[in-house]
Design a protein around this motif. Structure first.
Motif, PDB file in Angstrom:
ATOM      1  N   VAL A   1       0.848  -1.201   0.000  1.00 40.44           N
ATOM      2  CA  VAL A   1       0.000   0.000   0.000  1.00 40.44           C
ATOM      3  C   VAL A   1       0.885   1.253   0.000  1.00 40.44           C
ATOM      4  O   VAL A   1       0.722   2.150  -0.839  1.00 40.44           O
ATOM      5  CB  VAL A   1      -0.934   0.013   1.232  1.00 40.44           C
ATOM      6  CG1 VAL A   1      -1.801   1.268   1.248  1.00 40.44           C
ATOM      7  CG2 VAL A   1      -1.812  -1.229   1.259  1.00 40.44           C
TER       8      VAL A   1
ATOM      9  N   PHE B   1      -7.802   6.189   3.934  1.00 36.32           N
ATOM     10  CA  PHE B   1      -7.071   5.502   5.012  1.00 36.32           C
ATOM     11  C   PHE B   1      -7.794   5.552   6.365  1.00 36.32           C
ATOM     12  O   PHE B   1      -7.580   4.682   7.195  1.00 36.32           O
ATOM     13  CB  PHE B   1      -5.666   6.093   5.158  1.00 36.32           C
ATOM     14  CG  PHE B   1      -4.723   5.614   4.084  1.00 36.32           C
ATOM     15  CD1 PHE B   1      -3.973   4.455   4.263  1.00 36.32           C
ATOM     16  CD2 PHE B   1      -4.601   6.293   2.889  1.00 36.32           C
ATOM     17  CE1 PHE B   1      -3.121   4.000   3.274  1.00 36.32           C
ATOM     18  CE2 PHE B   1      -3.748   5.842   1.888  1.00 36.32           C
ATOM     19  CZ  PHE B   1      -3.009   4.697   2.084  1.00 36.32           C
TER      20      PHE B   1
ATOM     21  N   ALA C   1       2.771   1.764  -3.324  1.00 39.03           N
ATOM     22  CA  ALA C   1       1.918   2.297  -4.409  1.00 39.03           C
ATOM     23  C   ALA C   1       1.714   3.797  -4.244  1.00 39.03           C
ATOM     24  O   ALA C   1       1.880   4.571  -5.201  1.00 39.03           O
ATOM     25  CB  ALA C   1       0.582   1.566  -4.414  1.00 39.03           C
ATOM     26  N   TYR C   2       1.377   4.227  -3.019  1.00 39.98           N
ATOM     27  CA  TYR C   2       1.124   5.657  -2.786  1.00 39.98           C
ATOM     28  C   TYR C   2       2.415   6.476  -2.883  1.00 39.98           C
ATOM     29  O   TYR C   2       2.399   7.604  -3.395  1.00 39.98           O
ATOM     30  CB  TYR C   2       0.430   5.869  -1.434  1.00 39.98           C
ATOM     31  CG  TYR C   2      -1.066   5.625  -1.508  1.00 39.98           C
ATOM     32  CD1 TYR C   2      -1.946   6.677  -1.757  1.00 39.98           C
ATOM     33  CD2 TYR C   2      -1.600   4.358  -1.358  1.00 39.98           C
ATOM     34  CE1 TYR C   2      -3.319   6.465  -1.843  1.00 39.98           C
ATOM     35  CE2 TYR C   2      -2.977   4.129  -1.441  1.00 39.98           C
ATOM     36  CZ  TYR C   2      -3.823   5.183  -1.682  1.00 39.98           C
ATOM     37  OH  TYR C   2      -5.187   4.968  -1.783  1.00 39.98           O
TER      38      TYR C   2
ATOM     39  N   TYR D   1      -8.143   3.186  -4.011  1.00 41.22           N
ATOM     40  CA  TYR D   1      -8.462   4.617  -3.967  1.00 41.22           C
ATOM     41  C   TYR D   1      -7.452   5.457  -4.752  1.00 41.22           C
ATOM     42  O   TYR D   1      -7.653   6.653  -4.952  1.00 41.22           O
ATOM     43  CB  TYR D   1      -8.555   5.106  -2.513  1.00 41.22           C
ATOM     44  CG  TYR D   1      -9.527   4.275  -1.708  1.00 41.22           C
ATOM     45  CD1 TYR D   1     -10.847   4.165  -2.114  1.00 41.22           C
ATOM     46  CD2 TYR D   1      -9.112   3.565  -0.582  1.00 41.22           C
ATOM     47  CE1 TYR D   1     -11.737   3.373  -1.409  1.00 41.22           C
ATOM     48  CE2 TYR D   1      -9.991   2.770   0.129  1.00 41.22           C
ATOM     49  CZ  TYR D   1     -11.308   2.678  -0.293  1.00 41.22           C
ATOM     50  OH  TYR D   1     -12.195   1.886   0.396  1.00 41.22           O
ATOM     51  N   LEU D   2      -6.368   4.836  -5.156  1.00 40.37           N
ATOM     52  CA  LEU D   2      -5.409   5.478  -6.045  1.00 40.37           C
ATOM     53  C   LEU D   2      -5.578   4.942  -7.472  1.00 40.37           C
ATOM     54  O   LEU D   2      -5.603   5.711  -8.437  1.00 40.37           O
ATOM     55  CB  LEU D   2      -3.981   5.192  -5.538  1.00 40.37           C
ATOM     56  CG  LEU D   2      -2.828   5.564  -6.458  1.00 40.37           C
ATOM     57  CD1 LEU D   2      -2.743   7.082  -6.614  1.00 40.37           C
ATOM     58  CD2 LEU D   2      -1.506   5.025  -5.897  1.00 40.37           C
TER      59      LEU D   2
ATOM     60  N   ARG E   1      -6.830  -0.791  -0.141  1.00 43.39           N
ATOM     61  CA  ARG E   1      -6.812   0.684  -0.147  1.00 43.39           C
ATOM     62  C   ARG E   1      -6.063   1.239  -1.358  1.00 43.39           C
ATOM     63  O   ARG E   1      -6.178   2.426  -1.667  1.00 43.39           O
ATOM     64  CB  ARG E   1      -6.207   1.208   1.161  1.00 43.39           C
ATOM     65  CG  ARG E   1      -7.092   0.910   2.357  1.00 43.39           C
ATOM     66  CD  ARG E   1      -6.538   1.495   3.638  1.00 43.39           C
ATOM     67  NE  ARG E   1      -7.128   0.831   4.803  1.00 43.39           N
ATOM     68  CZ  ARG E   1      -8.305   1.168   5.336  1.00 43.39           C
ATOM     69  NH1 ARG E   1      -9.007   2.144   4.830  1.00 43.39           N
ATOM     70  NH2 ARG E   1      -8.770   0.512   6.381  1.00 43.39           N
ATOM     71  N   ILE E   2      -5.302   0.391  -2.049  1.00 40.74           N
ATOM     72  CA  ILE E   2      -4.656   0.829  -3.298  1.00 40.74           C
ATOM     73  C   ILE E   2      -5.722   1.221  -4.331  1.00 40.74           C
ATOM     74  O   ILE E   2      -5.477   2.035  -5.210  1.00 40.74           O
ATOM     75  CB  ILE E   2      -3.719  -0.285  -3.831  1.00 40.74           C
ATOM     76  CG1 ILE E   2      -2.549  -0.504  -2.864  1.00 40.74           C
ATOM     77  CG2 ILE E   2      -3.174   0.053  -5.210  1.00 40.74           C
ATOM     78  CD1 ILE E   2      -1.624  -1.650  -3.235  1.00 40.74           C
TER      79      ILE E   2
END
Lengths: 44, 221
Positions: A8, B27, A11-12, B44-45, B41-42
């Protein structure tokens, strides 16, 4: 399934790097253009 | 300070607020997904970035068609600027999808219809930008790029409907599908907030890129 927070955050973080990199690229180009205009030099 | 610059700055701040709200929604507000856990949650990107890329390539299509009809350089600059951003957001989509795929599918990449068509979309618009860089004459460059911009847009419906047309590992459309969305209201809201946030980021970058393109065109005259 385990939470895999590393994926996660990776990726961000990569997306943030890409967006900030593009923002910086635009800023540098704008500065270069402004400088060129100030010194009276045209496009190369 | 000019009105345009002030507007751009305001848009930049609005985009930043949007991104912070999007991170909060993704988040803190959205719940942990039952099957995949927090790695979901990836989404949301990943999903907002591909929707932003669709918007960008849609603008390339509009700019290209109107340029060919009117031969006004403004439309060519819109198409070129939007293409650059479309490549950026498609790149984010592919990388975030690949990172999401590793823990959920067990692989970074597979030649699934959705992944392959998205990779083709990316390559077509990288080609569009390379083509622009190779042609010096502004009219010839704009004309050739407009043709590629129009032809390249044909790949967008293929990307979007690939999960329906072919048997794919990639899940069907979560939103923008013909059936009611299967996701919970909280997840849907978090997606919406992030979609708006990335659209604001896109609008901010596009306004700055268009201004640069205009100044460069003036400098070249």
């Amino acid at each position: 399934m385990p939470d895999n927070w590393t994926y996660v955050f990776a990726a961000y973080a990569l997306a943030a790097a890409a967006l900030l990199g593009y923002w910086r690229y635009l800023s540098v180009r704008a500065r270069t253009l402004a400088e060129r205009k100030r010194t009276g030099r045209g496009a190369p | 300070m000019s009105g345009g610059l002030e507007m751009r700055r305001a848009l930049g701040w609005l985009a930043l607020v949007g991104v912070i709200a999007g991170l909060g929604a993704g988040f803190a507000y959205a719940p942990r997904e039952v099957v995949q856990g927090n790695v979901q949650r990836i989404m949301y990107l990943h999903v907002p970035s591909v929707l932003t890329a669709y918007l960008a390539f849609g603008l390339v299509l509009v700019g290209s068609i109107v340029y060919l009809a009117t031969r006004r350089a403004t439309w060519d600059r819109l198409a070129a600027s939007a293409a650059e951003l479309g490549v950026l957001f498609t790149g984010i989509t592919i990388v975030s999808g690949s990172i999401w795929g590793r823990p959920t599918w067990g692989t970074w990449w597979t030649w699934d219809a959705r992944l392959t068509s998205t990779a083709v979309l990316f390559i077509v618009y990288v080609g569009y930008l390379l083509l622009r860089a190779m042609i010096e004459d502004p009219d010839a460059r704009a004309r050739s790029a407009a043709v590629v911009g129009i032809v390249g847009a044909a790949n967008m419906p293929i990307v979007h409907f690939s999960v329906k047309w072919w048997r794919a590992l990639h899940q069907p459309s979560t939103i923008l599908g013909p059936e009611p969305s299967p996701i919970s209201p909280e997840i849907r809201l978090a997606l919406l907030v992030n979609w708006i946030a990335l659209t604001l980021v896109f609008a901010y970058f596009l306004s700055r890129r268009l201004e640069l393109a205009r100044l460069e065109a003036e400098g070249a005259l």
